[in-house]
Design a protein around this motif. Structure first.
Motif, PDB file in Angstrom:
ATOM      1  N   ALA A  76       0.854  -1.186   0.000  1.00  0.00           N
ATOM      2  CA  ALA A  76       0.000   0.000   0.000  1.00  0.00           C
ATOM      3  C   ALA A  76       0.885   1.229   0.000  1.00  0.00           C
ATOM      4  O   ALA A  76       2.091   1.149   0.275  1.00  0.00           O
ATOM      5  CB  ALA A  76      -0.930   0.018   1.214  1.00  0.00           C
ATOM      6  N   ALA A  77       0.299   2.379  -0.281  1.00  0.00           N
ATOM      7  CA  ALA A  77       0.994   3.658  -0.178  1.00  0.00           C
ATOM      8  C   ALA A  77       0.310   4.474   0.902  1.00  0.00           C
ATOM      9  O   ALA A  77      -0.913   4.672   0.851  1.00  0.00           O
ATOM     10  CB  ALA A  77       0.968   4.403  -1.501  1.00  0.00           C
ATOM     11  N   THR A  78       1.068   4.927   1.887  1.00  0.00           N
ATOM     12  CA  THR A  78       0.463   5.679   2.985  1.00  0.00           C
ATOM     13  C   THR A  78       0.301   7.158   2.658  1.00  0.00           C
ATOM     14  O   THR A  78      -0.401   7.872   3.376  1.00  0.00           O
ATOM     15  CB  THR A  78       1.319   5.567   4.264  1.00  0.00           C
ATOM     16  N   ASN A  79       0.962   7.621   1.590  1.00  0.00           N
ATOM     17  CA  ASN A  79       0.979   9.046   1.242  1.00  0.00           C
ATOM     18  C   ASN A  79       1.601   9.875   2.361  1.00  0.00           C
ATOM     19  O   ASN A  79       1.249  11.040   2.554  1.00  0.00           O
ATOM     20  CB  ASN A  79      -0.429   9.558   0.915  1.00  0.00           C
ATOM     21  N   GLY A  80       2.522   9.258   3.088  1.00  0.00           N
ATOM     22  CA  GLY A  80       3.245   9.949   4.146  1.00  0.00           C
ATOM     23  C   GLY A  80       4.650   9.394   4.223  1.00  0.00           C
ATOM     24  O   GLY A  80       5.301   9.210   3.200  1.00  0.00           O
ATOM     25  N   ARG A  81       5.100   9.100   5.437  1.00  0.00           N
ATOM     26  CA  ARG A  81       6.432   8.519   5.634  1.00  0.00           C
ATOM     27  C   ARG A  81       6.338   7.398   6.654  1.00  0.00           C
ATOM     28  O   ARG A  81       6.344   7.642   7.856  1.00  0.00           O
ATOM     29  CB  ARG A  81       7.414   9.605   6.103  1.00  0.00           C
ATOM     30  N   PRO A  82       6.219   6.141   6.175  1.00  0.00           N
ATOM     31  CA  PRO A  82       6.129   5.011   7.096  1.00  0.00           C
ATOM     32  C   PRO A  82       7.440   4.791   7.846  1.00  0.00           C
ATOM     33  O   PRO A  82       8.506   4.738   7.236  1.00  0.00           O
ATOM     34  CB  PRO A  82       5.797   3.828   6.184  1.00  0.00           C
TER      35      PRO A  82
END
Length: 214
Positions: A76-82
């Motif tokens: 998935a892509a969190t659209n942040g910074r995992p």
């Protein structure tokens, strides 16, 4: 984003123990094998139930691969910074995203579990540990400095980090406050205590969950 002003607090660092005891030099990592990944910045890794390696990247992607680095796959892509990544007992991935908060990922869908407390958004969500009953313990590194200005928190040393407990019903609770750059989180093997790394104080703090010291 402009860096918040730094208002330094005086403190005295602990004595440097030198490269002795637990800090003694060793060559254990010489046998490590490097796994090539399609990006940069894997802050944390976890092995899922199928034996695959799960990790996050600086561009917001959460990936998984076979142990030898083959079959790289987007989770998935969190659209942040995992940053921190754990596995919930129900199989979901628990991700601490520095900007978006505490997340859960299942079947490619990203759910926000917590992104603030008492009406104040989290500035810098960092790491987590999950107990067998689904309780999540996680850190918010700073209440003033976001990830891109993390050095400001270390320079200021105002100790605004926190350790949270998220109960299975979603209730949030502050377990420890005034932490110095609250960072990594781990549960003891018997899950009677949670430990949190305070990077700014060069120490690990222990919070007893049960037993006579709870």
């Amino acid at each position: 984003m402009d860096q918040p002003p730094i208002e330094p607090v005086a403190w005295t660092p602990p004595a440097n123990p030198g490269l002795t005891g637990a800090f003694e030099e060793n060559n254990r990592l010489e046998v490590a094998t490097r796994i090539r990944i399609p990006g940069s910045g894997p802050e944390d890794v976890v092995v899922d139930r199928a034996g695959r390696i799960v990790y996050g990247l600086a561009d917001g992607r959460v990936m998984k691969s076979d142990p030898d680095g083959t079959r790289q796959e987007l989770v998935a892509a969190t659209n942040g910074r995992p940053l921190g990544i754990e596995i919930h007992p129900d199989g979901r991935l628990i991700v601490c995203d520095a900007y978006r908060g505490l997340l859960a990922i299942a079947d490619g869908e990203v759910e926000i579990l917590a992104n603030g407390f008492e009406g104040v958004p989290f500035k810098f969500t960092n790491n987590a540990a999950v107990s067998d009953n689904g309780t999540i313990y996680f850190t918010v590194t700073s209440r003033k400095f976001p990830l891109e200005h993390y050095r400001g928190d270390l320079f200021e040393h105002s100790n605004t980090g926190r350790l949270f407990r998220r109960h299975p019903d979603g209730e949030l609770e502050v377990l420890l406050d005034d932490l110095s750059f609250a960072n990594g989180v781990a549960l003891s093997s018997d899950q009677t205590a949670v430990l949190v790394a305070e990077t700014g104080e060069y120490r690990i703090s222990k919070y007893h969950l049960s037993g006579p010291q709870a």
